[in-house]
Every structure is written in structure tokens, then in C-alpha cells.
Motif scaffolding. Structure first.
Motif, PDB file in Angstrom:
ATOM      1  N   UNK A 125       0.822  -1.209   0.000  1.00 42.98           N
ATOM      2  CA  UNK A 125       0.000   0.000   0.000  1.00 42.98           C
ATOM      3  C   UNK A 125       0.852   1.252   0.000  1.00 42.98           C
ATOM      4  N   UNK A 126       1.934   1.231   0.770  1.00 47.43           N
ATOM      5  CA  UNK A 126       2.837   2.376   0.794  1.00 47.43           C
ATOM      6  C   UNK A 126       3.506   2.612  -0.536  1.00 47.43           C
ATOM      7  N   UNK A 127       3.893   1.532  -1.207  1.00 43.14           N
ATOM      8  CA  UNK A 127       4.543   1.690  -2.500  1.00 43.14           C
ATOM      9  C   UNK A 127       3.557   2.173  -3.557  1.00 43.14           C
ATOM     10  N   UNK A 128       2.325   1.710  -3.479  1.00 44.37           N
ATOM     11  CA  UNK A 128       1.304   2.202  -4.410  1.00 44.37           C
ATOM     12  C   UNK A 128       1.109   3.697  -4.229  1.00 44.37           C
ATOM     13  N   UNK A 129       0.962   4.120  -2.985  1.00 45.03           N
ATOM     14  CA  UNK A 129       0.763   5.539  -2.708  1.00 45.03           C
ATOM     15  C   UNK A 129       1.947   6.358  -3.178  1.00 45.03           C
ATOM     16  N   UNK A 130       3.165   5.851  -2.957  1.00 42.33           N
ATOM     17  CA  UNK A 130       4.361   6.561  -3.382  1.00 42.33           C
ATOM     18  C   UNK A 130       4.384   6.731  -4.902  1.00 42.33           C
ATOM     19  N   UNK A 131       4.057   5.656  -5.624  1.00 38.60           N
ATOM     20  CA  UNK A 131       4.056   5.734  -7.077  1.00 38.60           C
ATOM     21  C   UNK A 131       2.969   6.679  -7.587  1.00 38.60           C
ATOM     22  N   UNK A 132       1.775   6.606  -6.971  1.00 36.70           N
ATOM     23  CA  UNK A 132       0.684   7.485  -7.398  1.00 36.70           C
ATOM     24  C   UNK A 132       1.009   8.958  -7.160  1.00 36.70           C
ATOM     25  N   UNK A 133       1.703   9.227  -6.059  1.00 43.39           N
ATOM     26  CA  UNK A 133       2.100  10.608  -5.789  1.00 43.39           C
ATOM     27  C   UNK A 133       3.120  11.090  -6.804  1.00 43.39           C
TER      28      UNK A 133
ATOM     29  N   UNK B 230       6.039   8.055 -16.447  1.00 39.93           N
ATOM     30  CA  UNK B 230       4.772   7.787 -15.768  1.00 39.93           C
ATOM     31  C   UNK B 230       4.293   6.356 -16.014  1.00 39.93           C
ATOM     32  N   UNK B 231       4.587   5.810 -17.197  1.00 38.57           N
ATOM     33  CA  UNK B 231       4.179   4.431 -17.491  1.00 38.57           C
ATOM     34  C   UNK B 231       4.940   3.449 -16.614  1.00 38.57           C
ATOM     35  N   UNK B 232       6.249   3.690 -16.417  1.00 39.45           N
ATOM     36  CA  UNK B 232       7.028   2.788 -15.565  1.00 39.45           C
ATOM     37  C   UNK B 232       6.475   2.784 -14.139  1.00 39.45           C
ATOM     38  N   UNK B 233       6.017   3.942 -13.678  1.00 39.22           N
ATOM     39  CA  UNK B 233       5.436   4.012 -12.347  1.00 39.22           C
ATOM     40  C   UNK B 233       4.081   3.316 -12.285  1.00 39.22           C
ATOM     41  N   UNK B 234       3.308   3.419 -13.361  1.00 41.66           N
ATOM     42  CA  UNK B 234       2.029   2.727 -13.393  1.00 41.66           C
ATOM     43  C   UNK B 234       2.211   1.209 -13.379  1.00 41.66           C
TER      44      UNK B 234
ATOM     45  N   UNK C 200       4.800 -11.168 -12.332  1.00 45.59           N
ATOM     46  CA  UNK C 200       6.052 -11.322 -11.598  1.00 45.59           C
ATOM     47  C   UNK C 200       5.921 -10.871 -10.154  1.00 45.59           C
ATOM     48  N   UNK C 201       5.116  -9.856  -9.909  1.00 49.52           N
ATOM     49  CA  UNK C 201       5.039  -9.320  -8.548  1.00 49.52           C
ATOM     50  C   UNK C 201       3.849  -9.862  -7.768  1.00 49.52           C
ATOM     51  N   UNK C 202       2.671  -9.776  -8.328  1.00 50.08           N
ATOM     52  CA  UNK C 202       1.451 -10.160  -7.602  1.00 50.08           C
ATOM     53  C   UNK C 202       1.278 -11.664  -7.486  1.00 50.08           C
ATOM     54  N   UNK C 203       1.734 -12.390  -8.511  1.00 44.90           N
ATOM     55  CA  UNK C 203       1.480 -13.824  -8.549  1.00 44.90           C
ATOM     56  C   UNK C 203       2.695 -14.672  -8.193  1.00 44.90           C
TER      57      UNK C 203
ATOM     58  N   UNK D 111       1.644  -3.856  -7.503  1.00 44.86           N
ATOM     59  CA  UNK D 111       1.374  -3.749  -6.080  1.00 44.86           C
ATOM     60  C   UNK D 111      -0.113  -3.781  -5.761  1.00 44.86           C
ATOM     61  N   UNK D 112      -0.937  -3.253  -6.638  1.00 42.87           N
ATOM     62  CA  UNK D 112      -2.385  -3.361  -6.434  1.00 42.87           C
ATOM     63  C   UNK D 112      -2.793  -4.831  -6.457  1.00 42.87           C
ATOM     64  N   UNK D 113      -2.247  -5.569  -7.392  1.00 44.65           N
ATOM     65  CA  UNK D 113      -2.533  -6.997  -7.438  1.00 44.65           C
ATOM     66  C   UNK D 113      -2.109  -7.701  -6.159  1.00 44.65           C
ATOM     67  N   UNK D 114      -0.943  -7.294  -5.618  1.00 39.15           N
ATOM     68  CA  UNK D 114      -0.428  -7.915  -4.398  1.00 39.15           C
ATOM     69  C   UNK D 114      -1.305  -7.627  -3.185  1.00 39.15           C
ATOM     70  N   UNK D 115      -2.023  -6.511  -3.191  1.00 47.15           N
ATOM     71  CA  UNK D 115      -2.949  -6.222  -2.096  1.00 47.15           C
ATOM     72  C   UNK D 115      -3.977  -7.336  -1.934  1.00 47.15           C
ATOM     73  N   UNK D 116      -4.334  -7.968  -3.046  1.00 48.47           N
ATOM     74  CA  UNK D 116      -5.338  -9.029  -3.022  1.00 48.47           C
ATOM     75  C   UNK D 116      -4.708 -10.414  -2.895  1.00 48.47           C
ATOM     76  N   UNK D 117      -3.564 -10.619  -3.547  1.00 46.98           N
ATOM     77  CA  UNK D 117      -2.980 -11.963  -3.541  1.00 46.98           C
ATOM     78  C   UNK D 117      -2.226 -12.283  -2.258  1.00 46.98           C
TER      79      UNK D 117
END
Length: 446
Positions: free
Chosen positions: A171-179, A281-285, A347-350, A291-297
Motif C-alpha cells: 500500500x505504501x509503494x502504491x501511494x508513493x508511485x501514485x504521488x 509515468x508508465x514505468x510508475x504505473x 512477476x510481482x502479484x502472482x 502492487x495493487x494486485x499484491x494487495x489481493x494476492x
């Protein structure tokens, strides 16, 4: 399995009751704040700092900037000894309040630093100092939050509840990237002027919110029971090294797997920008998507580890990360956005998320409550040195040059294999009641 589902003596240990949901929320929020701050630095080190804290914008500047990201990991083992000592002596909750405030103050001050053009080499020196303070804070955050969640959780759901500690880091990394996404879209004069500072200043807001959440959390029943029975070690480090030195070494090598996260979240976005000519911006997305996927997995992987054990889930995560990373990196050289995002999630979420979700319980269960904070902190923070310097090491070996995906992939495979072998040597603990974990040091004179 039925035995661990029945209440045990540990379920009512100490003077306080177990509050697993509250502990998980507090751990999630605290980790989110800590790693918002921590990964804000990582994003800036990849995209901003080479332009403002170093004398040129060549590859050397990029390598030096990524090296500042790694300096926090130098401070971590030192901080782990200090923070771990007090976490096992005075309690988990008090130390977690300290780590939260230190991280928030350090991050805010980074946003106030002068640039290289203003004060020369003093600028990166101050940056490294602030980064070291971040490292001292992070040294105790995950160990404390994991210990807190595990000791509040019921015996048969420890992996699920402790997984929320690491889900908070996502969650922290998602917020950091979105900012940072709107920041990198700004015109250069604003982006390299005041724009990059705003995310660091915003940390003060989230720190204040989390301070009040964490302050209301009670100490764990396990620690209160040890305190009541006069089983608090006067020197936890001595007890740890006498009875658990093999477990500490095992955690160190298992913790190498964390390098996958820094390769994914810091080095890969530099690779995509430098070699793949991708928009920043694409690399950050891509990082956000993974990381959004990892919130669920990650909670699901935590639940799975409570059913089949910690080791198989952790080992799958390590080997899966090595297998999928080359495909993710190669996709960054294509123009296929769907492929890039799909592989980022894969690679990250799964894959990596499996090891990431399980390690808080897997490592923590190797130690008794008497030395759990110290063992977890020291073992992970020494192991995390590999994660801290992975981006700069691989970049120096040509990871940011043409065909650099080969060096990055080989590095990921080697550290994943080391973690896998270390995990295979561990005892499976998912059926062991909490109060029996690390019993061999339970009766050591304090």
C-alpha cells in the motif's frame, strides 16, 4: 490441523486479550506509512535525484543516485541491534511508535534539502544522512509489526494476519508511485524545483494519522506473559546468538529474496526508461499495477500458508520470481502495454507476493517471544543489504545498458536460488502453537 484450531494456553496468555484484527490494521497502516516514505525515496532516486543531487546526468549519476537508496540498508543491521534490544526489553508497541516518528521526520527533512547546484557535495552528504535515518527506522518497523501481529493472532491463522504487515508495504509503494506520477509529468523547471519535494512533505500528514491508530494498540499477550513471569532477557542479543544463531543465518539468506522487490520497484523502472525509452509515468504505473494486485494476492497466500505450510508457499514465490523476471524486463523493450502490465502483475502479484506474504510468519516463528523482535530484525536487516544495493550493483554491471535484462535476470535467479535453499533447511512451524515456538530459550534465566 484440528489441534491448532482449539484454544491453547497462549490464546489467553498475559494480562491482555488477543486483538488480531486491530493488530493487523495497525501493522498495515504503520507499514504503509513507513514504506510510503521509503519508496518515495526509491522513486526519486531512479527518476529525480540524478538530476539535482549530483554533478551530471550521465550513467555515473544514476549509479550514485541508486547507491544512496542502498545506504539505508547499511544502517539497518545497526538499527536492528538497537531497536531489537528495546523491542524485546520494553515491548513491541513503544518501539513501533519510535520507528514511525523517526521515519516521518527523516522523510520530511529530505524534502527540505538544498540541491547540488546550491551547496555542492554537501547536498548528497545530507541526503545520505537522512537516508541513514530512514534505514534506522525501517530496521525495526517490519520486525516489530510482524511480531505484534503474530503474537496477537490465533494459532491457526498467524500467516494470514501477519501477511497484512507486508501488504501494508505494498500500500505504501502504491501511494508513493501514485504521488510521483503527477510529479514526473510536470515541466522540468517545476519538477526539479519544488515539485519533487511535495511527496516528501506530504509524509507528515500520513504519519500523524497513523500515530493515533498505532497509539491505541495494546502490547501483545505473549510479551505481557513473559514480563509477568520475569522471562524478559536482560540482553536479548546474547540469548539470540547462544540458542538461535542458526536461525539468524537462515533468515539472513532467506531475506535475500527482498532484492526482487528493489529490482522490480527501482532498477526495472530505470531500465524501462533508459533502454526501453518508456515514459516515466508508465514505468510508475507498472509498479502500481503489480502492487495493487499484491494487495489481493498476499492475504490469499497467507491463508494458503496456514493450510499447507510456510515453506512451499515461500519457495514457490522465490522460484516464480526468478522464472518470470526475464519476460517482464524484455516486455519493457516492446511497445505492447498490455503485455507489460500483464507481466508486471505476474512477476510481482502472482510470484514474489507469495514469498513476501509468508516471510513475516515464516521467519518470526523460528524464535521465541523472548528474542523474536531481535532475531527477526537482525536476520532480515542483514539479509536486506542485498536488496538495498541490488539496483546499484546490477546497474554497475551493465544492467542499465543494452541487453541489461540478462544481468538483471541472472542476478534475480541467483538470489532466488539462495533464498530457496535456505528455506528448505528450515523446520515447518505452521502447526506449532504460538506459546511453543522457540521453547528452547523460554526458560533461560533473564
Amino acid at each position: 490441523m484440528q489441534a491448532v484450531q482449539r484454544p491453547t494456553a497462549s490464546d489467553n496468555a498475559g494480562s491482555g486479550k488477543r486483538t488480531p484484527v486491530k493488530a493487523a490494521i495497525a501493522s498495515f497502516m504503520g507499514s504503509a506509512v513507513e514504506y510510503y516514505d521509503f519508496f518515495i525515496f526509491g522513486s526519486a532516486a531512479a527518476l529525480i535525484f540524478p538530476h539535482i543531487f549530483f554533478p551530471d546526468t550521465s550513467t555515473n549519476a544514476a549509479v550514485m543516485s541508486l547507491a544512496t537508496f542502498g545506504f539505508a540498508y547499511v544502517a539497518r543491521p545497526i538499527g536492528a541491534i538497537f531497536v531489537g534490544h528495546f523491542g524485546d526489553r520494553i515491548g513491541r508497541q513503544k518501539v513501533l511508535m519510535f520507528t514511525l516518528l523517526l521515519m516521518g521526520a527523516s522523510t520530511f527533512l529530505i524534502g527540505c534539502l538544498p540541491t547540488f547546484d546550491q551547496v555542492g557535495w554537501l547536498s548528497p552528504i545530507l541526503l545520505v544522512f537522512a537516508r541513514l535515518c530512514q534505514g534506522l527506522s525501517a530496521a525495526g518497523e517490519q520486525a516489530g509489526a510482524s511480531s505484534m501481529s503474530l503474537e496477537h493472532a490465533p494459532d491457526n491463522r498467524r500467516s494470514f494476519f501477519t501477511s497484512w504487515t507486508l501488504t501494508g508495504t505494498q500500500g505504501g509503494q502504491i501511494l508513493a508511485a501514485l504521488i510521483f506520477i503527477p510529479v514526473v509529468a510536470l515541466p522540468d523547471d517545476i519538477k526539479y524545483g519544488i515539485g519533487w519535494r511535495i511527496p516528501f512533505w506530504l509524509s507528515a500528514v500520513v504519519v500523524i494519522v497513523t500515530f493515533f491508530i498505532r497509539r491505541s494498540l495494546h502490547e501483545t499477550p505473549e510479551f505481557e506473559e513473559a514480563k509477568k513471569n520475569n522471562e524478559i532477557a536482560k540482553l536479548p542479543l546474547a540469548v539470540l546468538l547462544k540458542f538461535h544463531w542458526k536461525d539468524v543465518l537462515r533468515v539472513i539468506f532467506c531475506a535475500f529474496i527482498a532484492a526482487v522487490s528493489t529490482v522490480y520497484g527501482t532498477l526495472a523502472i530505470s531500465y524501462g526508461k533508459t533502454i526501453g525509452n518508456m515514459d516515466e509515468s508508465i514505468t510508475l504505473w507498472l509498479v502500481v499495477a503489480g502492487n495493487v494486485g499484491a494487495l489481493f494476492t498476499q492475504p490469499l497466500f497467507g491463508m494458503l500458508a496456514d493450510k499447507i505450510g510456510r515453506k512451499p508457499v515461500f519457495i514457490y514465490g522465490a522460484l516464480g520470481s526468478a522464472a518470470f523476471m526475464p519476460f517482464y524486463l524484455r516486455s519493457m523493450e516492446s511497445d505492447n502495454a498490455l503485455l507489460q502490465f500483464s507481466l508486471s502483475v505476474l512477476v510481482f502479484s502472482c510470484a514474489y507476493a507469495a514469498a513476501n506474504a509468508v516471510w513475516p510468519s515464516f521467519y518470526a516463528e523460528m524464535f521465541s517471544s523472548q528474542v523474536r523482535f531481535s532475531g527477526l530484525a537482525i536476520g532480515t536487516q542483514i539479509g536486506f543489504l542485498m536488496a538495498g544495493f541490488a539496483p546499484s550493483i546490477v546497474a554497475a554491471l551493465g544492467g542499465l545498458e543494452a541487453n541489461g535484462w540478462v544481468q538483471i535476470s541472472i542476478f534475480t535467479a541467483v538470489i532466488s536460488l539462495i533464498s530457496t535453499v535456505a528455506a528448505m533447511t528450515a523446520h515447518e512451524t505452521y502447526r506449532v502453537p504460538t506459546h511453543e515456538l522457540g521453547r528452547k530459550v523460554e526458560k533461560v534465566a533473564s
